[in-house]
Write a protein that holds these residues in place. Sequence first.
Motif, PDB file in Angstrom:
ATOM      1  N   LEU A 361       0.790  -1.241   0.000  1.00 10.47           N
ATOM      2  CA  LEU A 361       0.000   0.000   0.000  1.00 10.47           C
ATOM      3  C   LEU A 361       0.823   1.292   0.000  1.00 10.47           C
ATOM      4  O   LEU A 361       0.465   2.235  -0.690  1.00 10.47           O
ATOM      5  CB  LEU A 361      -0.930   0.021   1.227  1.00 10.47           C
ATOM      6  N   THR A 362       1.911   1.340   0.783  1.00  9.11           N
ATOM      7  CA  THR A 362       2.563   2.623   1.026  1.00  9.11           C
ATOM      8  C   THR A 362       2.962   3.339  -0.270  1.00  9.11           C
ATOM      9  O   THR A 362       2.791   4.548  -0.391  1.00  9.11           O
ATOM     10  CB  THR A 362       3.790   2.437   1.935  1.00  9.11           C
ATOM     11  N   GLY A 363       3.501   2.581  -1.218  1.00  9.84           N
ATOM     12  CA  GLY A 363       3.907   3.242  -2.460  1.00  9.84           C
ATOM     13  C   GLY A 363       2.902   3.063  -3.579  1.00  9.84           C
ATOM     14  O   GLY A 363       3.190   3.392  -4.731  1.00  9.84           O
ATOM     15  N   ASN A 364       1.745   2.543  -3.231  1.00 12.09           N
ATOM     16  CA  ASN A 364       0.741   2.233  -4.251  1.00 12.09           C
ATOM     17  C   ASN A 364       0.094   3.515  -4.774  1.00 12.09           C
ATOM     18  O   ASN A 364      -0.472   4.296  -4.007  1.00 12.09           O
ATOM     19  CB  ASN A 364      -0.303   1.315  -3.601  1.00 12.09           C
ATOM     20  N   LYS A 365       0.180   3.716  -6.094  1.00 13.54           N
ATOM     21  CA  LYS A 365      -0.317   4.958  -6.698  1.00 13.54           C
ATOM     22  C   LYS A 365      -1.792   5.217  -6.387  1.00 13.54           C
ATOM     23  O   LYS A 365      -2.171   6.323  -6.018  1.00 13.54           O
ATOM     24  CB  LYS A 365      -0.174   4.839  -8.217  1.00 13.54           C
ATOM     25  N   ILE A 366      -2.580   4.169  -6.548  1.00 11.52           N
ATOM     26  CA  ILE A 366      -4.036   4.350  -6.347  1.00 11.52           C
ATOM     27  C   ILE A 366      -4.305   4.709  -4.893  1.00 11.52           C
ATOM     28  O   ILE A 366      -5.073   5.613  -4.584  1.00 11.52           O
ATOM     29  CB  ILE A 366      -4.796   3.062  -6.708  1.00 11.52           C
ATOM     30  N   TRP A 367      -3.636   3.993  -4.009  1.00 10.98           N
ATOM     31  CA  TRP A 367      -3.837   4.229  -2.572  1.00 10.98           C
ATOM     32  C   TRP A 367      -3.449   5.659  -2.218  1.00 10.98           C
ATOM     33  O   TRP A 367      -4.162   6.354  -1.491  1.00 10.98           O
ATOM     34  CB  TRP A 367      -3.009   3.207  -1.789  1.00 10.98           C
ATOM     35  N   GLN A 369      -3.324   8.250  -4.173  1.00  9.62           N
ATOM     36  CA  GLN A 369      -4.238   9.239  -4.745  1.00  9.62           C
ATOM     37  C   GLN A 369      -5.575   9.287  -4.021  1.00  9.62           C
ATOM     38  O   GLN A 369      -6.200  10.331  -3.940  1.00  9.62           O
ATOM     39  CB  GLN A 369      -4.460   8.939  -6.228  1.00  9.62           C
ATOM     40  N   ARG A 370      -5.976   8.156  -3.487  1.00 15.17           N
ATOM     41  CA  ARG A 370      -7.247   8.150  -2.761  1.00 15.17           C
ATOM     42  C   ARG A 370      -7.111   8.741  -1.363  1.00 15.17           C
ATOM     43  O   ARG A 370      -8.110   9.115  -0.748  1.00 15.17           O
ATOM     44  CB  ARG A 370      -7.785   6.716  -2.633  1.00 15.17           C
TER      45      ARG A 370
END
Lengths: 562, 192
Positions: A361-367, A369-370
Amino acid sequence: MNIITDLKDKLSGQFPVDSFKFDYSFDNNVIWLPKDNVVPVLKHFKDNGQFDFLMCISGVDYPEREDRFEVCYELFSSKSIRRVRIKTSLKEGEKVPTAQFVWKAADWFEREVYDMFGIEFEGHPNMRRILVHQEFEGHPLRKDYPADRQQHCSTALPVHFDNPRDGSKYVEESGKDLVPLNIGPSHPATHGTLRVMVELDGEKVHRANVELGYLHRCFEKMAETHPYNQVIPYTDRLNYCSAPMNNIGYCKAVEKMLGVEIPPRAQALRIILAEMSRIIDHIVCLGASAVDLGALTGFFHLFTYREKVYSLFEKLCGARLTVSLTRIGGMAQDAPEGWFDDVLQFCKEMTVGINEIDGLLTGNKIWIQRTRGVGSISAEEAIEWGYTGPCLRAAGVNLDLRKADPYYGYDQLDFDVPIGTSGDVYDRYLVRVAEMRESVKIIEQVCKNVPGGDYTIRDKGIVLPEKKDVYGNIEGLMNHFMLVINGLRPPKGEVYDATEAANGELGFHLVSDNSGNPYRLKVRPPCFAIYQSFSEQVTGGLVADVIAILGSMNLIAGELDR
Amino acid sequence: MSEIAQPAASRSAIPSDREMVEQTRSFAFTTQIDKIVAWGRKNSLWPMPYGTACCGIEMMSVMGPKYDLARFGAEVVRFSPRQADLLIVAGTITEKMAPVITRIYEQMLEPKYVLSMGACASSGGFYRAYHVLQGVDKVIPVDVYVPGCPPTPEAVLDGVMVIQKMIEDNNPRPWRDNWEPGVYRKGLGGRK
């Protein structure tokens, strides 16, 4: 810490302190004052920076007294870690001026006092029921209301914003083409029983309102009708995601009143239980809020680790979720052989799990941005609302009771308090992940060095004797009998005590009249204060962000509604 | 399904009855329509999880990786009552919640089943209190009660299996057919 003379000196210039009463008992500072002085004194304390938090407002009912009700305000200073309780008493029908314009945090706490006792707060803009349903008559926490008198509710409240006092209908703002939208109480993103109502202008939230009380199961009334030790199972069900922490908070408050200190082994066991609970609480929060934002994997993956903790709890006492393992004076039983090694093994696995979820999650783009920039809150604003715990720390305030006001030897342990900067959903997530790492660190330190000795005190007026003594010798049998019949009887008085639970400061305000049951037990649930700010936080944002913010607050209906 | 398929056209001679039965074994079987429908229903329960409290957390474990309700064909969790046929009431139902859950139940399509999970949903549990409904069966009929506070996931799986058996055997459900809502749904005032 006795600061009462200091407070008296500070107040004496500006207030008629002769009519005030200053008291110091059970390590609590108390100031009694006439009701008209309450708000000026609160304002004075806040403006001078002596106390920055309004933690809790609670009512107490003494039907035999002429001034029947008492209203207590718990203040806390995060700079000097001092507490004071402001108390005032009033007759039936008298009103207290509202403190809502001094601290925003007062809003819901005052509504709750009104709901439970019928004490009105003058000038409160929205003095209506908050927990019990709209058709309810009477005020349940008054001593003359029977605990089991149910009143049925035949209708659900419609969507409402302006909060008319009868709570009856939705009034549309004229001239605007707005869409009212009801979310909950049965909705996948409302985590149980929360109900959110928003009015939409396109995708933007124009107005928002929340309704709570869908899980109001009368904890405080139940506590008044049960002996001290029987209240413990009820506390389990406050924040059921981290049940042992509530046990610990409650037992610590009662122990403070009794003036006993639990043995080192019990302290170590409590720390391990509390930190494991903190981890699984954060797992539920992160897992569930990720599901709400569409990331299903995290939930399933993290629940594997939650199950591991459950297995450890089960090994320890037989129960998975609601363990009720603490007793007043210590623990119910010792850990079985090899349990601490199992916990250490779990710590290793958990570290891997945290790394995995971090990577997911930490570097997840979607996460990002949300969550980044969603629901930001400044430190001042967070304090104003009475935020505590991860949500407060995400806003950049370094306050953790384990460090600030250490108990059970937390000061001997090496751990850090993670702090965020912007207080948005992403920071709250980061703080929680970092806290899980710190908890693992704490558990490892304690488990590697568990003190020996007894797991409970052996005061026969407080703790039941062991079963072998009850069945094996007459003295044990007598002690058992006396304690069951008479109950545990703390001295007369009242105490407020707080621990750092997974969501923030979990406080118990306990009033004892030297009988076998608590006279009054008020819980200061951390998420109640946080949730107050919700309507204000989501207004002006997108409707999709409502869900993100809701998830990040980690609202547990059990402790929110009690 | 109950009809016997045509024998293959290439055969010149009309086969004997016995031969025909032997031939059809490879591609058809006989049953009763009720049974095959029950079989389908039983193995594709779509639960609507009504988790309100502690039991809701334990229900997450039931759905989670270790206990995995999917093994029983019931993993398609629907939060819309219109798409679900098994209502799992997991947690305390308060008086304030009673009108809500009644409405949820009414929106579910037939055939529908209700599993009451835990002591609170079944009887009010140890909350004999002013704001707690003393059992969800005061407002909706319940098929299976699962005891525990909260029940272990194994117990919930057992409850689901009992419902599956009930569906499979086409058991009559008199508690449901003769169920009367009493004062609760008629919107009368408080009990004296």
